[in-house]
Each structure stands twice: as C-alpha cells, then as structure tokens.
Design an enzyme around this catalytic site. Structure first.
Site, mmCIF file in Angstrom:
data_model
loop_
_atom_site.group_PDB
_atom_site.id
_atom_site.type_symbol
_atom_site.label_atom_id
_atom_site.label_comp_id
_atom_site.label_asym_id
_atom_site.label_seq_id
_atom_site.Cartn_x
_atom_site.Cartn_y
_atom_site.Cartn_z
ATOM 1 N N ASN A 99 0.827 -1.170 -0.069
ATOM 2 C CA ASN A 99 0.092 -0.137 -0.136
ATOM 3 C C ASN A 99 0.861 1.104 -0.062
ATOM 4 O OD1 ASN A 99 -1.662 -2.264 0.670
ATOM 5 N ND2 ASN A 99 -2.268 -1.579 2.570
ATOM 6 N N HIS A 116 6.183 -0.736 -2.743
ATOM 7 C CA HIS A 116 5.333 0.322 -4.242
ATOM 8 C C HIS A 116 5.469 1.677 -3.631
ATOM 9 C CE1 HIS A 116 2.819 -3.920 -5.261
ATOM 10 N NE2 HIS A 116 4.719 -3.421 -5.167
ATOM 11 N N CYS A 124 11.079 13.546 -8.931
ATOM 12 C CA CYS A 124 11.137 13.867 -10.521
ATOM 13 C C CYS A 124 11.788 12.808 -11.670
ATOM 14 C CB CYS A 124 12.735 14.958 -10.025
ATOM 15 S SG CYS A 124 13.340 15.716 -12.466
ATOM 16 N N CYS A 127 14.975 14.319 -12.791
ATOM 17 C CA CYS A 127 16.196 14.542 -12.077
ATOM 18 C C CYS A 127 16.609 13.524 -10.684
ATOM 19 C CB CYS A 127 16.636 15.984 -11.809
ATOM 20 S SG CYS A 127 16.012 16.727 -10.158
ATOM 21 N N CYS A 151 9.312 20.500 -11.217
ATOM 22 C CA CYS A 151 10.842 20.008 -10.459
ATOM 23 C C CYS A 151 11.478 21.176 -10.390
ATOM 24 C CB CYS A 151 11.295 18.846 -11.272
ATOM 25 S SG CYS A 151 13.190 19.468 -10.178
ATOM 26 N N CYS A 154 15.375 21.090 -11.801
ATOM 27 C CA CYS A 154 15.811 21.159 -13.280
ATOM 28 C C CYS A 154 14.639 21.714 -14.381
ATOM 29 C CB CYS A 154 16.105 19.750 -13.581
ATOM 30 S SG CYS A 154 14.415 18.263 -13.451
ATOM 31 N N GLY A 191 -4.680 -9.280 3.615
ATOM 32 C CA GLY A 191 -5.743 -8.120 2.240
ATOM 33 C C GLY A 191 -5.141 -7.696 0.766
ATOM 34 N N ASN A 217 -8.455 -12.894 5.062
ATOM 35 C CA ASN A 217 -8.729 -11.701 4.078
ATOM 36 C C ASN A 217 -10.898 -12.180 3.539
ATOM 37 O OD1 ASN A 217 -9.707 -11.692 0.938
ATOM 38 N ND2 ASN A 217 -7.197 -11.799 0.281
ATOM 39 N N VAL A 218 -11.533 -11.578 3.149
ATOM 40 C CA VAL A 218 -13.067 -11.138 2.962
ATOM 41 C C VAL A 218 -12.972 -12.774 2.146
ATOM 42 C CG1 VAL A 218 -13.312 -9.464 3.828
ATOM 43 C CG2 VAL A 218 -13.055 -9.778 1.093
HETATM 44 C C1 BV8 Z 1 8.349 -5.601 -12.543
HETATM 45 C C2 BV8 Z 1 2.111 1.324 -7.179
HETATM 46 C C3 BV8 Z 1 9.709 -6.179 -13.482
HETATM 47 C C4 BV8 Z 1 0.703 1.938 -7.560
HETATM 48 C C5 BV8 Z 1 1.458 -0.781 -7.820
HETATM 49 C C6 BV8 Z 1 2.022 -12.021 -15.166
HETATM 50 C C7 BV8 Z 1 2.377 -12.891 -14.729
HETATM 51 C C8 BV8 Z 1 3.007 -12.068 -13.755
HETATM 52 C C9 BV8 Z 1 3.377 -10.604 -13.169
HETATM 53 C C10 BV8 Z 1 3.194 -10.559 -14.621
HETATM 54 C C11 BV8 Z 1 2.722 -10.284 -15.603
HETATM 55 N N1 BV8 Z 1 2.530 -9.204 -15.895
HETATM 56 C C12 BV8 Z 1 3.309 -8.633 -15.816
HETATM 57 C C13 BV8 Z 1 3.684 -8.609 -14.444
HETATM 58 C C14 BV8 Z 1 4.237 -8.053 -13.767
HETATM 59 C C15 BV8 Z 1 3.742 -7.500 -12.707
HETATM 60 C C16 BV8 Z 1 2.165 -8.247 -12.218
HETATM 61 O O1 BV8 Z 1 3.004 -8.146 -10.988
HETATM 62 N N2 BV8 Z 1 1.415 -7.546 -13.214
HETATM 63 C C17 BV8 Z 1 -0.315 -8.293 -12.294
HETATM 64 C C18 BV8 Z 1 -1.517 -7.294 -12.300
HETATM 65 C C19 BV8 Z 1 0.039 -10.131 -12.746
HETATM 66 N N3 BV8 Z 1 4.460 -6.476 -11.829
HETATM 67 C C20 BV8 Z 1 4.993 -5.228 -11.945
HETATM 68 O O2 BV8 Z 1 4.697 -4.997 -12.864
HETATM 69 C C21 BV8 Z 1 6.243 -4.747 -11.357
HETATM 70 N N4 BV8 Z 1 7.609 -4.906 -11.522
HETATM 71 O O3 BV8 Z 1 7.566 -6.315 -12.269
HETATM 72 O O4 BV8 Z 1 9.025 -4.829 -13.092
HETATM 73 C C22 BV8 Z 1 10.727 -5.416 -14.028
HETATM 74 C C23 BV8 Z 1 12.486 -6.436 -13.789
HETATM 75 C C24 BV8 Z 1 13.321 -4.929 -13.835
HETATM 76 C C25 BV8 Z 1 13.742 -4.122 -14.165
HETATM 77 C C26 BV8 Z 1 12.503 -3.863 -14.765
HETATM 78 C C27 BV8 Z 1 11.188 -3.735 -14.180
HETATM 79 C C28 BV8 Z 1 5.443 -3.355 -10.390
HETATM 80 C C29 BV8 Z 1 4.055 -3.305 -9.751
HETATM 81 C C30 BV8 Z 1 3.571 -2.349 -8.705
HETATM 82 C C31 BV8 Z 1 2.570 -1.746 -9.478
HETATM 83 N N5 BV8 Z 1 1.989 -0.774 -8.233
HETATM 84 N N6 BV8 Z 1 1.384 0.351 -6.943
HETATM 85 C C32 BV8 Z 1 0.109 2.728 -7.319
HETATM 86 O O5 BV8 Z 1 -0.781 1.874 -5.762
HETATM 87 O O6 BV8 Z 1 -0.861 3.235 -8.211
HETATM 88 S S1 BV8 Z 1 0.230 -2.505 -7.112
HETATM 89 C C33 BV8 Z 1 -1.121 -2.750 -6.846
HETATM 90 O O7 BV8 Z 1 -1.671 -3.777 -6.781
HETATM 91 C C34 BV8 Z 1 -0.791 -1.755 -5.497
HETATM 92 O O8 BV8 Z 1 0.314 -1.457 -5.135
HETATM 93 C C35 BV8 Z 1 -2.202 -2.832 -4.888
HETATM 94 O O9 BV8 Z 1 -1.485 -2.801 -3.638
HETATM 95 C C36 BV8 Z 1 -1.329 -4.272 -5.617
HETATM 96 C C37 BV8 Z 1 -1.660 -5.468 -5.709
HETATM 97 O O10 BV8 Z 1 -3.221 -5.203 -5.159
HETATM 98 P P1 BV8 Z 1 -4.079 -5.659 -3.586
HETATM 99 O O11 BV8 Z 1 -3.025 -5.186 -2.950
HETATM 100 O O12 BV8 Z 1 -3.417 -7.383 -2.896
HETATM 101 O O13 BV8 Z 1 -5.105 -5.496 -3.391
HETATM 102 P P2 BV8 Z 1 -6.637 -5.860 -4.268
HETATM 103 O O14 BV8 Z 1 -7.425 -4.924 -4.590
HETATM 104 O O15 BV8 Z 1 -6.051 -6.588 -5.676
HETATM 105 O O16 BV8 Z 1 -6.679 -7.340 -3.290
HETATM 106 C C38 BV8 Z 1 -7.541 -6.652 -2.348
HETATM 107 C C39 BV8 Z 1 -7.396 -7.800 -1.763
HETATM 108 O O17 BV8 Z 1 -8.215 -7.208 -0.055
HETATM 109 C C40 BV8 Z 1 -8.516 -9.014 -2.153
HETATM 110 O O18 BV8 Z 1 -7.893 -10.199 -1.540
HETATM 111 C C41 BV8 Z 1 -9.777 -8.819 -1.146
HETATM 112 O O19 BV8 Z 1 -10.631 -9.909 -1.050
HETATM 113 C C42 BV8 Z 1 -9.348 -8.606 0.550
HETATM 114 N N7 BV8 Z 1 -10.135 -7.753 1.025
HETATM 115 C C43 BV8 Z 1 -10.808 -6.838 0.605
HETATM 116 N N8 BV8 Z 1 -11.472 -5.923 1.560
HETATM 117 C C44 BV8 Z 1 -10.898 -6.866 2.848
HETATM 118 C C45 BV8 Z 1 -10.351 -7.344 2.002
HETATM 119 N N9 BV8 Z 1 -9.351 -8.173 3.079
HETATM 120 C C46 BV8 Z 1 -10.153 -7.926 4.586
HETATM 121 N N10 BV8 Z 1 -10.551 -7.024 4.343
HETATM 122 C C47 BV8 Z 1 -11.641 -6.499 4.080
HETATM 123 N N11 BV8 Z 1 -12.264 -4.977 4.744
HETATM 124 ZN ZN ZN Z 2 14.565 17.190 -11.693
#
Ligand code: BV8
Ligand code: ZN
Length: 244
Positions: A99, A116, A124, A127, A151, A154, A191, A217-218
């Site tokens: 989160n 994340h 920036c 830079c 920025c 820059c 979650g 988890n729910v």
């Molecule tokens: C990378 C920041 C490479 C921004 C976020 C195919 C297969 C595997 C991987 C990949 C693929 N294709 C692409 C990828 C890679 C990709 C990825 O994993 N994609 C997924 C979708 C398939 N990953 C990336 O791109 C990562 N980078 O791989 O780089 C690389 C390596 C080297 C050099 C260059 C490049 C970067 C991933 C980070 C993305 N940024 N967030 C922002 O927030 O705006 S991710 C985003 O999803 C959030 O951070 C969030 O936290 C995260 C995960 O989601 P969850 O937190 O799990 O939330 P979600 O809504 O999904 O689920 C909520 C859960 O809570 C549910 O289960 C629900 O039942 C439960 N719930 C709901 N209410 C409750 C509850 N539980 C309890 N109580 C409640 N009340």
């Molecule tokens: Zn800058």
C-alpha cells in the site's frame, strides 16, 4: 482458528505482516480489484504506468490527486492499530506493505517496508529531486492545484513516488523485504489478492524457509493455497479478535 493464529503469533520467534489494499478497505480507501475496486473504472495500463504518464500526465495526476484526497480522508482502522500493537509487544518485527497510503505509519507501526512507494512523496521524472509532501505540509496545495507539478531543480515533470507496472521495485527495498521474509517463522498476510509480483513472493519465501502463513481475507486469494491458517473476515474485525 483465531485462537490457533493468536497462539502461533505469541510463540513466534520472528513474525512479520504482509499487507495489501484490503487492510485499508475499512478505512474507506478503495481496493484495486474488489467490487468497489479502482481498476473497475480504469485499467492499470491506462494509469499506473510510465507510458500512461508520458502520454497523458494530466490524467495520471488527476488519478493520483483523486486517490490522495480519498486517502487524506481516511484514518487507520483496528487492523492497522493491531499490527502497531503487535510490534509494541515485540511480536511483530516488521510490516511489509504493498500500500502507498501511509496508514501503517499513521497507526504507529515503526518498521514499515513500502514495496510500492508512498503516495505522499513525489519525485522528479529526470533528476534525483524527491519531496515528502506530508512532512512539508504541502499535500493540500498539491492536491488542489490544477497545474502539472514541475521540479524546482530542473523543471521536468514531478511524478508520484510510487512503483508503476513494468517498473522495477527499488532494489534495496525489495532486498530488505526478502531478507525479512527469509528470517520469519510466521507471516500474517492481510488483505491482498496475491496477484502482483514480485511483492506476492513474500509469503512464498516464508513458506519455503519453513515458516507458517496466516491469511486474513474476505475471500480467497493467490496466497490461500499456501495458507496454514485462513481467517475469513474483514481485517479490522479479525485482527481485533486476534489481539484479544
Ligand atoms: C515489475 C503502486 C519488472 C501504484 C502498484 C504476468 C504474470 C506475473 C507478473 C506479471 C505479468 N505481467 C506483468 C507482470 C508484472 C507485474 C504484475 O505482477 N502484474 C500483475 C497484475 C499480473 N508487476 C509489475 O509490473 C511490477 N514490476 O515486475 O517490473 C521489471 C523488473 C526489472 C526491471 C524492470 C522491470 C510492479 C508492480 C507494482 C505496481 N504498482 N501500486 C499505485 O498504487 O497506484 S500495484 C497495486 O496492486 C497496489 O500496490 C496494490 O497494493 C497491489 C496489489 O493489489 P492488492 O494490494 O492485493 O489489492 P487488491 O485490490 O488486488 O486485493 C485486495 C484484497 O483485499 C482482495 O483479496 C480482497 O478480497 C481483500 N479485501 C477487501 N476488503 C477486505 C479484504 N480483506 C480483508 N478485509 C477487508 N475489509
Ligand atoms: Zn528534476
């Protein structure tokens, strides 16, 4: 099951928590993939990526300003406070979170690893300039402005200091999280849909090193298959019971 989980935590040597958007749902912060999920209206490719930002920075800033406003109105809920209390009791050694809402720190957790990034920080695009808007009391000014932030060093565009899809997680942060997971004998997974990598490796690393996985988890998730204890319910309610 709750008692079993509480016992496992009490007897643990090095317990950590791994959290996702679901832990903040009861604070009113929308999750990503649930029925009220953010991504329902938008697709991740459209907003949380470098390409989207280059193509349409105003749209991406609107999205993050909207989310920041939502998060500004949110308070930590009993689940966040329970983790802070478990850390105070010396049971929880760290919270590894996906989160970006800063609610763990607001609730009093000290050792928080933000995989994340953090929505209250900007950096920036060109830079090394970074700023923590919350520390500088500039969040409202940023959120209410309509212009594209520049920025001061820059002149390039500023961007939210979060990790977008297709971007590598900061190496030091990821290494710190993996080291914590290797050392832990219990991980409390709260979650998360367990779909986003490399973050979702964390509970698998604990399991591979002989640790136990407790999931709150729910519904089921990508982590449920390896959960030793699955506590179905809302994070705030379940965590309050665990602490009792
Ligand atoms: C990378 C920041 C490479 C921004 C976020 C195919 C297969 C595997 C991987 C990949 C693929 N294709 C692409 C990828 C890679 C990709 C990825 O994993 N994609 C997924 C979708 C398939 N990953 C990336 O791109 C990562 N980078 O791989 O780089 C690389 C390596 C080297 C050099 C260059 C490049 C970067 C991933 C980070 C993305 N940024 N967030 C922002 O927030 O705006 S991710 C985003 O999803 C959030 O951070 C969030 O936290 C995260 C995960 O989601 P969850 O937190 O799990 O939330 P979600 O809504 O999904 O689920 C909520 C859960 O809570 C549910 O289960 C629900 O039942 C439960 N719930 C709901 N209410 C409750 C509850 N539980 C309890 N109580 C409640 N009340
Ligand atoms: Zn800058």
């Amino acid at each position: 099951m709750i008692e079993e989980a509480a016992k496992l935590l009490a007897r643990s040597r090095f317990a950590i928590a791994f959290t996702g958007a679901g832990i903040s749902a009861e604070s009113g912060v929308p999750t990503f993939r649930g029925k009220d999920g953010l991504w329902r209206h938008y697709k991740p490719e459209e907003l949380a990526t470098q390409e989207a930002f280059e193509r349409n920075p105003a749209l991406v800033w609107d999205f993050y300003r909207w989310r920041t406003r939502k998060i500004l109105g949110a308070k930590p809920n009993p689940a966040h406070y329970a983790l802070a209390e478990l850390e105070r009791l010396g049971i929880l050694k760290a919270v590894i979170t996906q989160n970006v809402d800063d609610l763990h720190r607001e609730a009093g957790s000290g050792n928080v690893v933000e995989l994340h990034g953090n929505i209250f920080r900007v950096r920036c695009a060109s830079c090394s300039y970074r700023e923590n808007l919350k520390e500088n009391g500039r969040v409202r000014e940023f959120v209410n402005s309509k212009d594209l932030p520049r920025c001061p060093q820059c002149g390039s565009l500023l961007r939210p200091d979060v990790v977008w899809f297709g971007e590598a997680l900061p190496r030091a942060t990821l290494e710190r999280a993996f080291k914590l997971a290797e050392k832990s004998d219990v991980v409390l997974v709260i979650g998360t849909s367990g779909l986003v990598y490399p973050a979702a490796y964390i509970p698998y690393i604990v399991k591979e090193h002989g640790g136990k996985v407790i999931e709150v988890n729910v519904g089921s998730s990508g982590i449920t298959p390896i959960a030793d204890i699955f506590l179905r319910g809302k994070a705030g309610e379940v965590m309050a019971k665990i602490l009792d």
